[in-house]
Design an enzyme around this catalytic site. Structure first.
Site, PDB file in Angstrom:
ATOM      1  N   VAL A  80       0.826  -1.209   0.000  1.00  0.00           N
ATOM      2  CA  VAL A  80       0.000   0.000   0.000  1.00  0.00           C
ATOM      3  C   VAL A  80       0.859   1.258   0.000  1.00  0.00           C
ATOM      4  CG1 VAL A  80      -1.635   1.330   1.395  1.00  0.00           C
ATOM      5  CG2 VAL A  80      -1.976  -1.132   1.072  1.00  0.00           C
ATOM      6  N   ASP A  81       1.971   1.246   0.738  1.00  0.00           N
ATOM      7  CA  ASP A  81       2.823   2.428   0.860  1.00  0.00           C
ATOM      8  C   ASP A  81       3.382   2.829  -0.502  1.00  0.00           C
ATOM      9  OD1 ASP A  81       3.711   4.419   2.514  1.00  0.00           O
ATOM     10  OD2 ASP A  81       5.275   3.244   3.478  1.00  0.00           O
ATOM     11  N   ASP A  82       4.013   1.879  -1.195  1.00  0.00           N
ATOM     12  CA  ASP A  82       4.557   2.163  -2.521  1.00  0.00           C
ATOM     13  C   ASP A  82       3.461   2.592  -3.483  1.00  0.00           C
ATOM     14  OD1 ASP A  82       7.590   1.365  -3.242  1.00  0.00           O
ATOM     15  OD2 ASP A  82       6.916   0.208  -1.527  1.00  0.00           O
ATOM     16  N   ARG A 130      -0.296   8.146   4.807  1.00  0.00           N
ATOM     17  CA  ARG A 130       0.071   8.159   3.380  1.00  0.00           C
ATOM     18  C   ARG A 130      -1.168   7.994   2.500  1.00  0.00           C
ATOM     19  NH1 ARG A 130       5.232   8.964   1.721  1.00  0.00           N
ATOM     20  NH2 ARG A 130       5.980   7.281   3.046  1.00  0.00           N
TER      21      ARG A 130
END
Length: 476
Positions: free
Chosen positions: A210-212, A289
């Site tokens: 999810v972060d990327d 994020r």
């Protein structure tokens, strides 16, 4: 990806006497399993471990062959085409060892491709005397091209580089080739999501995160591709990725990195789980994020790609994790400075569309905490030891990346002209190298809190450039 092949290796017990002792690898020669946390669950796991080992010694392991075959099949299925497993060295080494102990020849395609993948993680340094071979080989635990490209592109955009700049367009077009459209292990519990995310590494199709994905989406939305049809395809890819991210929201309201609702803390009580990383719970930094990404969609294109109730759950989750002193814990960066920065930036991005007041007590308490831990030299820093000793939160030698995080958090909270911000900006300007880079020997990335940390070589440049760019946009 690391544990399954290791189970086979341990069961096969491939022991080779090399007549070499390595005492420096052990701080305690007693390597027996212990219930380190002194919990009832930990005691039960230890009892089960001893019982299973007793059965093993007397030969009562009825499903051993079937277990080996199941593990072997699982590892084969998860080898990416170029040879990697999960894009991380522990999974790659353990998988290679598994095939070796199972009798595979070194030139078998599974092993051959795996060894070639491992070679790509090596950095050659120097040259051996009288030889063309390198003096040293340094094996990286992972490689982060997707992450670095997204953050680097966004930093250049924040610095004022045109969204049509050829280098940004090239970076965006490369990122689009890396989008993953196959189901991975995340789909075991996420029955609604359709694959469209990005992974951290060059090759890691089974484990997008999810972060990327959120970072890539924001960089792509800010970049204009040269042809209209390409730009429309880019937006379609970003919409599909955002839909996938929204299906990864946990019941608690936040987001984790790789999984959904993987929160059973009891698995961390296993003797093998001493890194406390057997689960993937939702965290403040990931949730911040995603909120930033959702706000980005509305700010840049006026598109609302979430349900109001899901947004409210996310914001309530994030606010519930705030510490009494105003900080947020950071899972993937060191530590409270990182978590606080992402929480504030996420809240700032979504606030206009969520009827959220950035002058509220929670936000101002976070900003006050950031100002309170500023160092005398104007910068910010935090030691990795704060994961084990929370009283050290926000304490440490100043670093460029952590100073930039604190500045980004303060600016998100509405502080752009205080003495603290001006001193932080001055710290970045005075510590910059002549070539435009910043020096940073400290480890400010987190792999496993309390155990394993990462020095991202681009953090020292990406985040200061982002902070300086946003400061310039807010004040000039």
């Amino acid at each position: 990806s690391s544990t399954v092949p290791l189970l086979v290796v341990l069961d096969k017990r491939p022991v080779y006497d090399l007549s070499v002792d390595v005492p420096e690898l052990f701080t305690d020669r007693d390597v027996s399993l212990k219930n380190n946390d002194g919990t009832l669950v930990g005691s039960l796991f230890l009892f089960a471990d001893k019982s299973l080992k007793l059965l093993d010694r007397i030969g009562l392991v009825p499903f051993r062959v079937a277990g080996h075959e199941a593990a072997e099949r699982w590892v084969i299925e998860r080898q990416d085409t170029p040879g990697d497993w999960a894009g991380i060295v522990p999974a790659m080494i353990n998988s290679l060892l598994m095939f070796h102990v199972l009798g595979y020849a070194v030139n078998h395609p599974y092993l051959k491709r795996g060894l070639e993948a491992l070679d790509r993680f090596c950095i050659a340094e120097g040259q051996a005397t009288g030889s063309e071979e390198p003096q040293y080989l340094r094996l990286q635990p992972c490689i982060s091209p997707t992450w670095d490209t997204a953050l680097g592109g966004s930093a250049l955009l924040d610095s004022g580089l045109a969204k049509t700049h050829p280098r940004l367009q090239a970076a965006a077009e490369w990122l689009l080739t890396q989008q993953i459209f196959r189901y991975g292990d995340w789909a075991i519990y996420n029955l609604k999501g359709k694959p469209a995310g990005w992974a951290f590494e060059f090759y890691n199709d089974y484990y997008p995160d999810v972060d990327d994905t959120a970072a890539v989406i924001m960089m792509l939305l800010d970049t204009k591709l040269p042809a209209e049809e390409k730009d429309e395809a880019k937006l379609a890819a970003c919409r599909a990725a955002t839909e996938w991210v929204m299906t990864m929201q946990c019941r608690a309201g936040g987001w984790a990195a790789f999984d959904i609702d993987n929160t059973q803390e009891l698995w961390n009580q296993m003797p093998y789980g001493d890194l406390k990383a057997m689960i993937d719970p939702p965290t403040a930094d990931l949730t911040g994020r995603v909120l930033e990404m959702l706000g980005h969609w509305q700010n840049k294109l006026g598109e609302k790609l979430y349900r109001d109730e899901d947004l409210q759950r996310a914001m309530q989750f994030l606010l519930s994790l705030q510490e009494p002193d105003g900080a947020w814990w950071g899972r993937w960066g060191v530590n409270y400075i990182y978590g606080t920065y992402l929480a504030l930036v996420g809240l700032r991005a979504i606030a206009p569309y969520a009827n959220f007041d950035m002058q509220c007590e929670a936000v101002q308490r976070a900003a006050a905490w950031l100002r309170s831990v500023q160092n005398a030299d104007g910068g910010w820093g935090e030691t990795c030891a704060s994961y084990k000793r929370p009283e050290l939160r926000g304490k440490g030698a100043s670093t460029p990346s952590q100073t930039a995080w604190a500045l980004l958090g303060l600016m998100a909270a509405g502080d752009v002209d205080s003495g603290a911000v001006k001193q932080g900006i001055a710290y970045l300007l005075t510590t910059q190298n002549a070539d435009g880079s910043w020096p940073e020997a400290e480890f400010t990335g987190t792999g496993f809190p309390g155990h394993f940390y990462i020095n991202y070589h681009q953090y020292r440049n990406q985040f200061p450039l982002t902070a300086l760019g946003r400061y310039a946009a807010a004040t000039f």
